[in-house]
Design an enzyme around this catalytic site. Structure first.
Site, PDB file in Angstrom:
ATOM      1  N   GLY A 154       0.818  -1.201   0.000  1.00 18.67           N
ATOM      2  CA  GLY A 154       0.000   0.000   0.000  1.00 18.67           C
ATOM      3  C   GLY A 154       0.857   1.258   0.000  1.00 18.67           C
ATOM      4  O   GLY A 154       2.061   1.222   0.268  1.00 18.67           O
ATOM      5  N   CYS A 155       0.213   2.386  -0.275  1.00 19.70           N
ATOM      6  CA  CYS A 155       0.955   3.638  -0.410  1.00 19.70           C
ATOM      7  C   CYS A 155       1.494   4.134   0.929  1.00 19.70           C
ATOM      8  O   CYS A 155       2.680   4.477   1.043  1.00 19.70           O
ATOM      9  CB  CYS A 155       0.086   4.700  -1.074  1.00 19.70           C
ATOM     10  SG  CYS A 155      -1.552   4.901  -0.325  1.00 19.70           S
ATOM     11  N   TYR A 156       0.661   4.165   1.955  1.00 16.05           N
ATOM     12  CA  TYR A 156       1.138   4.596   3.273  1.00 16.05           C
ATOM     13  C   TYR A 156       2.243   3.672   3.807  1.00 16.05           C
ATOM     14  O   TYR A 156       3.277   4.155   4.303  1.00 16.05           O
ATOM     15  CB  TYR A 156      -0.015   4.630   4.276  1.00 16.05           C
ATOM     16  CG  TYR A 156      -0.980   5.775   4.147  1.00 16.05           C
ATOM     17  CD1 TYR A 156      -0.554   7.096   4.171  1.00 16.05           C
ATOM     18  CD2 TYR A 156      -2.355   5.538   4.052  1.00 16.05           C
ATOM     19  CE1 TYR A 156      -1.454   8.155   4.086  1.00 16.05           C
ATOM     20  CE2 TYR A 156      -3.263   6.585   3.970  1.00 16.05           C
ATOM     21  CZ  TYR A 156      -2.815   7.896   3.992  1.00 16.05           C
ATOM     22  OH  TYR A 156      -3.710   8.933   3.915  1.00 16.05           O
ATOM     23  N   THR A 158       4.358   1.923   2.170  1.00 19.68           N
ATOM     24  CA  THR A 158       5.581   2.136   1.402  1.00 19.68           C
ATOM     25  C   THR A 158       6.365   3.312   1.960  1.00 19.68           C
ATOM     26  O   THR A 158       7.582   3.220   2.203  1.00 19.68           O
ATOM     27  CB  THR A 158       5.257   2.377  -0.084  1.00 19.68           C
ATOM     28  OG1 THR A 158       4.689   1.179  -0.642  1.00 19.68           O
ATOM     29  CG2 THR A 158       6.496   2.750  -0.879  1.00 19.68           C
ATOM     30  N   ALA A 159       5.687   4.426   2.186  1.00 21.82           N
ATOM     31  CA  ALA A 159       6.371   5.621   2.695  1.00 21.82           C
ATOM     32  C   ALA A 159       6.976   5.361   4.073  1.00 21.82           C
ATOM     33  O   ALA A 159       8.136   5.702   4.336  1.00 21.82           O
ATOM     34  CB  ALA A 159       5.386   6.791   2.760  1.00 21.82           C
TER      35      ALA A 159
END
Length: 338
Positions: A154-156, A158-159
């Protein structure tokens, strides 16, 4: 001799992540998009009808997906990218695998190992597969090129994971990192919804300490975390501020050296000297990481494009690794669609 292109298909191509995938693969030196599919409820139409900015540049026909197309798909492509809702991916991925296709799944259907965690996070039972599904945080994954299914993070997560994983062993044993992250409205998808309308959106926290990405984030980092996501009134990008307690005696130089050593040969993560702005990563496949020490408190500022490094570009980066291509192949020049 020039290699034959790797034929692929994108399901969910009408959505924000799906169209970014189509555009990246369309411009990729080794991949060729044979099919772009949308929901069965739609009629076939040129993809430029939905995204006029692609007119004259990408003339693929967006076709409605029906299960009876699976035999044809299996004969004509090797790789399928799923930019579908979680339950739809969970149902379709096993069928694609059984047909001999390689699947890169951008949903949350297979990211969590623990079946009970998955049920609590997504509200449906995770399908049982014959082989373990690798979690594809690209900079920390070693694909062998024979995996039938790869779960794209997911995007969150990953960060957060790109900042915390390299230094996790330097944190105190009981440190629970705090992740405050703000995402643009494209993270909620293309479907019209009142709460993601630009006229309605303000800067607001949501799903506080109960977001479905929290268990994924904790599993990827290897420790419990406290996660507070926010919705911002901008189109795309994620800016995360992360706090963690480091062990006594750990210096800022040690943190800097650890990050530099970890990402020295990973070109899509940049360690930057000032807190990053979203504008420096939006439309790119990069993750920009800034860190600062305050006493024994470590502070990160992390920026990614939620549709690219947080989704489509990471999927292509993983496909590059799968087929032994350079990690940034096909990712540096296309630009964003949405």
């Amino acid at each position: 001799m020039k290699q034959e292109p790797i034929q692929c298909a994108v399901l969910g191509a009408s959505g924000y992540t799906g169209i970014e995938l189509v555009w990246l693969l369309h411009n990729h030196p080794q991949f060729s998009v044979k099919f772009a599919f949308s929901s069965s409820a739609r009629e076939a139409e040129p993809i430029s009808t939905l995204y006029p900015q692609l007119s004259g540049r990408c003339e693929l026909i967006l076709q409605p997906w029906h299960s009876d197309l699976l035999p044809q798909l299996a004969q004509q492509v090797r790789v399928v990218f799923l930019a579908l809702p979680h339950e739809a991916s969970a149902e379709l991925a096993p069928q694609l695998i059984a047909a001999g296709l390689v699947v890169f799944d951008l949903s949350g259907a297979f990211r969590l190992i623990d079946a009970q965690q998955h049920l609590q996070a997504y509200g449906f039972k995770q399908p049982k597969l014959d082989a373990a599904v690798p979690y594809g945080l690209a900079e920390f994954t070693q694909l062998q090129g024979d995996e039938p299914l790869i779960a794209v993070p997911g995007c969150y997560p990953t960060a957060a994971a790109l900042a915390l994983r390299p230094v996790s062993h330097l944190l105190t044993h009981d440190s629970v990192p705090i992740v405050n992250a703000v995402s643009g409205v494209t993270g909620a998808g293309r479907k019209a919804q009142l709460h993601t309308s630009f006229c309605e959106v303000s800067l607001q926290a949501y799903a506080v300490a109960e977001h479905r990405h929290q268990p994924e984030m904790a599993a990827s980092i290897g420790r419990d975390i406290l996660f507070v996501p926010h919705l911002g009134n901008f189109k795309r990008g994620i800016l995360a501020t992360i706090y963690a307690q480091v062990q006594s005696g750990i210096s800022a130089a040690t943190i800097e050296d650890t990050l530099q050593a970890c990402y020295a040969d990973k070109p899509l993560v940049r360690i930057v000297n000032t807190p990053p702005k979203l504008q420096q990563v939006v439309g790119t496949p990069y993750c920009d990481i800034y860190c600062k020490m305050h006493g024994q408190q470590l502070i990160f500022s992390v920026a990614i494009d939620n549709l690219l490094k947080g989704a489509a570009a990471q999927a292509v980066q993983l496909a590059n690794q799968y087929f032994r291509l350079p990690p940034s192949a096909g990712l540096m020049n296309p630009g964003a669609v949405v």
